[in-house]
Motif scaffolding. Structure first.
Motif, PDB file in Angstrom:
ATOM      1  N   ALA A 165       8.917  -3.230   8.290  1.00  0.00           N
ATOM      2  CA  ALA A 165       8.057  -2.973   7.129  1.00  0.00           C
ATOM      3  C   ALA A 165       8.513  -3.796   5.925  1.00  0.00           C
ATOM      4  O   ALA A 165       7.689  -4.346   5.177  1.00  0.00           O
ATOM      5  CB  ALA A 165       8.082  -1.482   6.785  1.00  0.00           C
ATOM      6  N   ALA A 169       6.346  -6.745   4.113  1.00  0.00           N
ATOM      7  CA  ALA A 169       6.089  -6.725   2.674  1.00  0.00           C
ATOM      8  C   ALA A 169       6.560  -8.016   2.016  1.00  0.00           C
ATOM      9  O   ALA A 169       5.919  -8.538   1.101  1.00  0.00           O
ATOM     10  CB  ALA A 169       6.785  -5.526   2.038  1.00  0.00           C
ATOM     11  N   ASP A 174       4.551  -8.387  -1.454  1.00  0.00           N
ATOM     12  CA  ASP A 174       4.291  -7.065  -2.019  1.00  0.00           C
ATOM     13  C   ASP A 174       5.620  -6.398  -2.372  1.00  0.00           C
ATOM     14  O   ASP A 174       6.199  -5.655  -1.568  1.00  0.00           O
ATOM     15  CB  ASP A 174       3.508  -6.217  -1.009  1.00  0.00           C
ATOM     16  CG  ASP A 174       2.980  -4.926  -1.607  1.00  0.00           C
ATOM     17  OD1 ASP A 174       3.510  -4.503  -2.654  1.00  0.00           O
ATOM     18  OD2 ASP A 174       2.060  -4.328  -1.023  1.00  0.00           O
ATOM     19  N   ASP A 176       6.261  -4.019  -4.494  1.00  0.00           N
ATOM     20  CA  ASP A 176       6.181  -2.567  -4.624  1.00  0.00           C
ATOM     21  C   ASP A 176       6.335  -1.887  -3.264  1.00  0.00           C
ATOM     22  O   ASP A 176       7.061  -0.892  -3.137  1.00  0.00           O
ATOM     23  CB  ASP A 176       4.860  -2.151  -5.261  1.00  0.00           C
ATOM     24  CG  ASP A 176       4.788  -2.513  -6.738  1.00  0.00           C
ATOM     25  OD1 ASP A 176       5.862  -2.713  -7.343  1.00  0.00           O
ATOM     26  OD2 ASP A 176       3.669  -2.609  -7.275  1.00  0.00           O
ATOM     27  N   ALA A 177       5.652  -2.407  -2.242  1.00  0.00           N
ATOM     28  CA  ALA A 177       5.762  -1.837  -0.908  1.00  0.00           C
ATOM     29  C   ALA A 177       7.184  -1.998  -0.371  1.00  0.00           C
ATOM     30  O   ALA A 177       7.727  -1.100   0.274  1.00  0.00           O
ATOM     31  CB  ALA A 177       4.764  -2.494   0.037  1.00  0.00           C
ATOM     32  N   MET A 178       7.777  -3.157  -0.656  1.00  0.00           N
ATOM     33  CA  MET A 178       9.143  -3.390  -0.201  1.00  0.00           C
ATOM     34  C   MET A 178      10.103  -2.382  -0.834  1.00  0.00           C
ATOM     35  O   MET A 178      10.919  -1.758  -0.154  1.00  0.00           O
ATOM     36  CB  MET A 178       9.579  -4.812  -0.541  1.00  0.00           C
ATOM     37  CG  MET A 178      10.991  -5.148  -0.069  1.00  0.00           C
ATOM     38  SD  MET A 178      11.592  -6.742  -0.682  1.00  0.00           S
ATOM     39  CE  MET A 178      10.445  -7.860   0.138  1.00  0.00           C
ATOM     40  N   THR A 181       9.878   1.186   0.643  1.00  0.00           N
ATOM     41  CA  THR A 181      10.583   1.328   1.919  1.00  0.00           C
ATOM     42  C   THR A 181      12.089   1.307   1.708  1.00  0.00           C
ATOM     43  O   THR A 181      12.831   2.107   2.297  1.00  0.00           O
ATOM     44  CB  THR A 181      10.185   0.199   2.883  1.00  0.00           C
ATOM     45  OG1 THR A 181       8.771   0.251   3.101  1.00  0.00           O
ATOM     46  CG2 THR A 181      10.908   0.335   4.219  1.00  0.00           C
TER      47      THR A 181
END
Length: 228
Positions: A165, A169, A174, A176-178, A181
């Motif tokens: 994941a 990201a 991305d 924010d997504a990184m 997680t």
């Protein structure tokens, strides 16, 4: 090189202990007791590491991390709080690690060595944290070896998905997504004593656009999975 450390601690006894323990590395330590005094020191010179009390008379220690004079110096928080959500919030704020007081002089020096090793040699890997810290995991889980083994098994089952994941990201740009997680993974690392993963997660969380930090994260994940 002898690291130059900024220590921010309002309690006189704690300040004297932390300063003496750090100086024995050896290190040069400038010790202050407020955020205002710390800001004056930051404006006056550069430091290799900050050791910052989470709660100070004139505000939260994390507010220092927004100072323009930081110049990417790694920062460690120290606090008497032991609640996992409090420790997680401090890491989320940008601290490389959180030291829970009271702590031993050897534990402080080990944390300083890990933190300063990241910036020596232009960011080259000078020293790696151990893959696992059994003592830290046992402390988090009340000394229950069976619980440590069970949670480490679950952690290793979940790690490939978290790794993938983060990599996805990164490819998508991305941040924010990184970070979301990485934030979840950081808490898990603390519970099971996954020291190298914990350090790599913290570094990537602080610099999500860094190819070097991403490579270190992926290498730490591979080494940790290979330890099964």
């Amino acid at each position: 090189m002898t690291p130059h450390i900024l220590l921010v601690e309002d309690d006189p006894v704690s300040r004297a202990f932390l300063a003496a323990a750090a100086e024995a590395l050896p290190a040069r330590v400038d010790a202050v007791d407020t955020l205002a005094a710390a800001r004056e020191r930051i404006r006056a010179g550069r430091y290799d590491l900050w050791l910052v009390d989470a709660n100070l008379p004139d505000g939260p220690g994390a507010s220092l991390l927004r100072e323009p004079g930081r110049r990417d110096a790694p920062a460690l928080a120290h606090t008497a709080a032991c609640e996992q959500d409090t420790l997680a919030r401090l890491r989320e704020a940008g601290f490389l690690d959180v030291l829970v007081k009271p702590l031993t002089a050897s534990a402080l020096r080990a944390a300083i060595r890990r933190a300063t090793a990241r910036t020596e040699g232009g960011g080259a890997r000078q020293e790696q944290a151990p893959l696992w810290d059994d003592a830290r995991a046992l402390t988090a889980l009340n000394g229950q070896h069976a619980h440590v083994d069970a949670l480490r098994g679950l952690f290793l089952e979940e790690l490939p998905g978290a790794r993938d994941a983060v990599a996805a990201a990164a490819r998508a740009g991305d941040a924010d997504a990184m970070r979301a997680t990485l934030h979840r993974l950081r808490a898990s690392c603390g519970f099971v004593g996954a020291m190298r993963m914990d350090a790599a997660v913290a570094a990537l969380h602080a610099a999500p656009d860094s190819p070097e930090a991403l490579a270190e994260f992926l290498a730490a994940a591979q080494d940790t999975l290979s330890s099964r």
